[in-house]
Scaffold this active site. Structure first.
Site, PDB file in Angstrom:
ATOM      1  N   SER A 421       0.845  -1.196   0.000  1.00  0.00           N
ATOM      2  CA  SER A 421       0.000   0.000   0.000  1.00  0.00           C
ATOM      3  C   SER A 421       0.878   1.243   0.000  1.00  0.00           C
ATOM      4  O   SER A 421       2.034   1.201   0.431  1.00  0.00           O
ATOM      5  CB  SER A 421      -0.900   0.008   1.239  1.00  0.00           C
ATOM      6  OG  SER A 421      -0.143   0.252   2.411  1.00  0.00           O
ATOM      7  N   ASP A 422       0.348   2.364  -0.480  1.00  0.00           N
ATOM      8  CA  ASP A 422       1.021   3.634  -0.233  1.00  0.00           C
ATOM      9  C   ASP A 422       0.938   3.887   1.269  1.00  0.00           C
ATOM     10  O   ASP A 422       0.205   3.199   1.980  1.00  0.00           O
ATOM     11  CB  ASP A 422       0.367   4.760  -1.037  1.00  0.00           C
ATOM     12  CG  ASP A 422       1.354   5.874  -1.367  1.00  0.00           C
ATOM     13  OD1 ASP A 422       2.343   6.018  -0.619  1.00  0.00           O
ATOM     14  OD2 ASP A 422       1.135   6.594  -2.347  1.00  0.00           O
ATOM     15  N   VAL A 423       1.669   4.867   1.768  1.00  0.00           N
ATOM     16  CA  VAL A 423       1.838   4.999   3.216  1.00  0.00           C
ATOM     17  C   VAL A 423       0.480   5.018   3.929  1.00  0.00           C
ATOM     18  O   VAL A 423      -0.249   6.000   3.892  1.00  0.00           O
ATOM     19  CB  VAL A 423       2.668   6.241   3.571  1.00  0.00           C
ATOM     20  CG1 VAL A 423       2.807   6.375   5.087  1.00  0.00           C
ATOM     21  CG2 VAL A 423       4.045   6.140   2.935  1.00  0.00           C
ATOM     22  N   ASP A 424       0.181   3.897   4.529  1.00  0.00           N
ATOM     23  CA  ASP A 424      -1.068   3.605   5.231  1.00  0.00           C
ATOM     24  C   ASP A 424      -2.322   4.005   4.464  1.00  0.00           C
ATOM     25  O   ASP A 424      -3.287   4.523   5.039  1.00  0.00           O
ATOM     26  CB  ASP A 424      -1.096   4.184   6.634  1.00  0.00           C
ATOM     27  CG  ASP A 424      -1.738   3.191   7.614  1.00  0.00           C
ATOM     28  OD1 ASP A 424      -2.307   2.193   7.137  1.00  0.00           O
ATOM     29  OD2 ASP A 424      -1.690   3.407   8.823  1.00  0.00           O
TER      30      ASP A 424
END
Length: 491
Positions: A421-424
């Site tokens: 995933s992108d940051v969270d």
């Protein structure tokens, strides 16, 4: 116990201010959903944006609910506002712990009376917490009968002990430790390793900062690293032109050479760091690069266009492939550096709305414009990772899209690596996109639909998701196996 009582009447709600309250371990019978644990100023507490605690098996009757909470983190009014309710009864509305107590560390006891029907009629007696600003929280919950008898009590420390005890059971695995045998395939080794981990260890390893597993000699590893035009944030490094400038050369061979030099430096930095830190790798010293950015740059108002190769899908594909091959190398057994084309998919702005934006393009535009470079990076470039985007695509988060992460990426393109995933962006599934209501639901939705690694911490709710039947441990095993294959192939 010394107590200072502040009689504050809000409708049917009485607040009692207490000092030096001693918390006892709970009986572990209640069920927590949506909260997580923290230790602050030596105290264990449960906190969360949305959470609930259910007490099953209580007979019908009138009960007094007591909730203890203290403000350890914030030191000014207005920094935390939260509410609590039980069935139709509002126990607290927009409580400001610091403002009400006037000091950090003072315990506020929220009291209210509720009528409870049989579980078969309305379910267990359940307390719900929600926050208006920052997180709701509690230290202790007590249920007192109409006769004044304490019939149920739970503490944050007791809940934590119970949850960690259940998830820390070490499985018994017979046979040789295949995961240590370098003559076996990465898939065989990863599968054997996953079988030997506790549930907590499994969940920890598929979050951004994976802690060491000392009993097995596995070092800590932080998955976050980037190298769009040079090794980022890890001290002195060679800086190459930004991607958009490199693409202006139309020389993908030269860009491949740059990527090869970047991966040399990344390897050197990684090995130097791990030698000095007992084998552990910290953020920006790992071997997984969240690069290249192969989004199509259609709108010059998007603030990250310089990270891309421009607006042409074919040029973007050629430069993406060259960069990936330069990073990953050509060794038949090991990967030099894992390349991660991003952000998959239909992502290019507006940047300020990326956590809420819903992209909706035609099938032709999807295939010819937005997916063609990603497909080339997977099929021809053999990228071993791919990063999901923050935005939604056709009403589903790109971090939990079965269409993108399974149907197209794996079934159609034959991808065998791991997704991240992108940051969270898993958190955004419930917090911003509001596709689901709780972080446990978001974590379950992502991992079931093909998001292997959560670059953040929302996967910590997977334990709760399992208890609620939202996903299976086999979903966690599948994701972790893919991630461990990558670490094994990195050496």
């Amino acid at each position: 116990m010394n107590m200072i009582k502040a009689a504050i009447r809000l409708g049917a709600l009485t607040l009692l201010l207490t000092l030096n309250s001693s918390l006892q371990a709970g009986d572990g019978e209640c069920q927590l959903s949506g909260g997580e644990f923290a230790n602050t100023d030596g105290k264990t507490e449960v906190y969360g944006n949305t959470m609930s605690v259910a007490f099953p098996g209580l007979p019908p009757g009138k009960y007094t609910i007591e909730i203890d909470a203290a403000e350890y983190f914030f030191g000014a009014p207005g920094q935390r506002l939260y509410s609590a309710s039980c069935s139709d009864v509002v126990l607290a509305k927009d409580i400001d712990l610091f403002k009400t107590t006037g000091s950090k560390g003072k315990t506020l006891t929220i009291k209210g009376t509720v009528e409870h029907a049989a579980d078969s009629l309305r379910g267990p007696l359940t307390l719900s917490f929600g926050s208006k600003i920052n997180n709701a929280k509690f230290d202790t919950i007590r249920i007192v009968s109409e006769e004044g008898k304490l019939v149920a009590e739970t503490t944050a420390a007791g809940l934590r002990q119970k949850e960690e005890g259940e998830s820390n059971r070490i499985p018994s695995v017979a046979g040789p430790e295949i995961w240590k045998d370098i003559t076996k395939s990465p898939g065989e080794r990863a599968a054997d390793l996953v079988k030997r981990l506790t549930l907590k260890e499994k969940i920890d390893q598929i979050q951004m900062a994976a802690p060491a597993i000392t009993r097995l000699g596995i070092p800590a590893y932080d998955w976050w690293n980037e190298a769009l035009h040079g090794v980022a944030r890890a001290g002195t490094a060679t800086v190459f032109p930004q991607a958009i400038a490199a693409a202006a050369t139309w020389n993908d061979t030269l860009w491949h050479e740059a990527a090869s030099a970047i991966s040399d430096e990344a390897r050197a930095k990684h090995h130097d760091h791990t030698r000095k830190n007992g084998g552990n790798s910290a953020r920006y010293y790992g071997l997984d690069m969240w690069s290249p950015n192969v989004n199509i740059f259609r709108d010059p108002r998007w603030g990250r266009g310089h990270e891309t190769y421009g607006e042409d899908p074919y040029l973007t594909a050629r430069f993406g492939i060259a960069f990936i091959k330069g990073l990953q190398g050509d060794d038949p057994t090991y990967i030099k550096i894992v390349a991660t084309p991003k952000h998959y998919a239909v992502h290019s702005g507006p940047e300020s709305l990326r956590a809420a934006f819903n992209a909706n393009v035609s099938d032709q535009d999807l295939r010819e414009t937005y997916l063609s470079a990603f497909e080339a990076c997977i099929r021809e470039g053999k990228a071993f990772s791919i990063m999901g985007a923050y935005n939604r695509f056709r009403d589903e988060s790109c971090s939990s899209s079965k269409l993108l992460l399974n149907d197209i990426l794996r079934d159609e393109w034959g991808f065998t690596g791991y997704s991240v995933s992108d940051v969270d962006s898993v958190r955004n599934i419930w917090q911003d996109h509001k596709i689901v209501k709780t972080p446990a639901e978001a974590a379950a939705r992502a991992i079931k639909n093909g998001m292997d690694l959560n670059s953040g911490s929302t996967y910590r709710y997977l334990n709760q998701a399992l208890k609620q039947g939202l996903c299976k441990e086999s979903d966690i095993d599948r994701a972790l196996t893919r991630c461990m294959i990558a670490r094994i192939k990195l050496g």
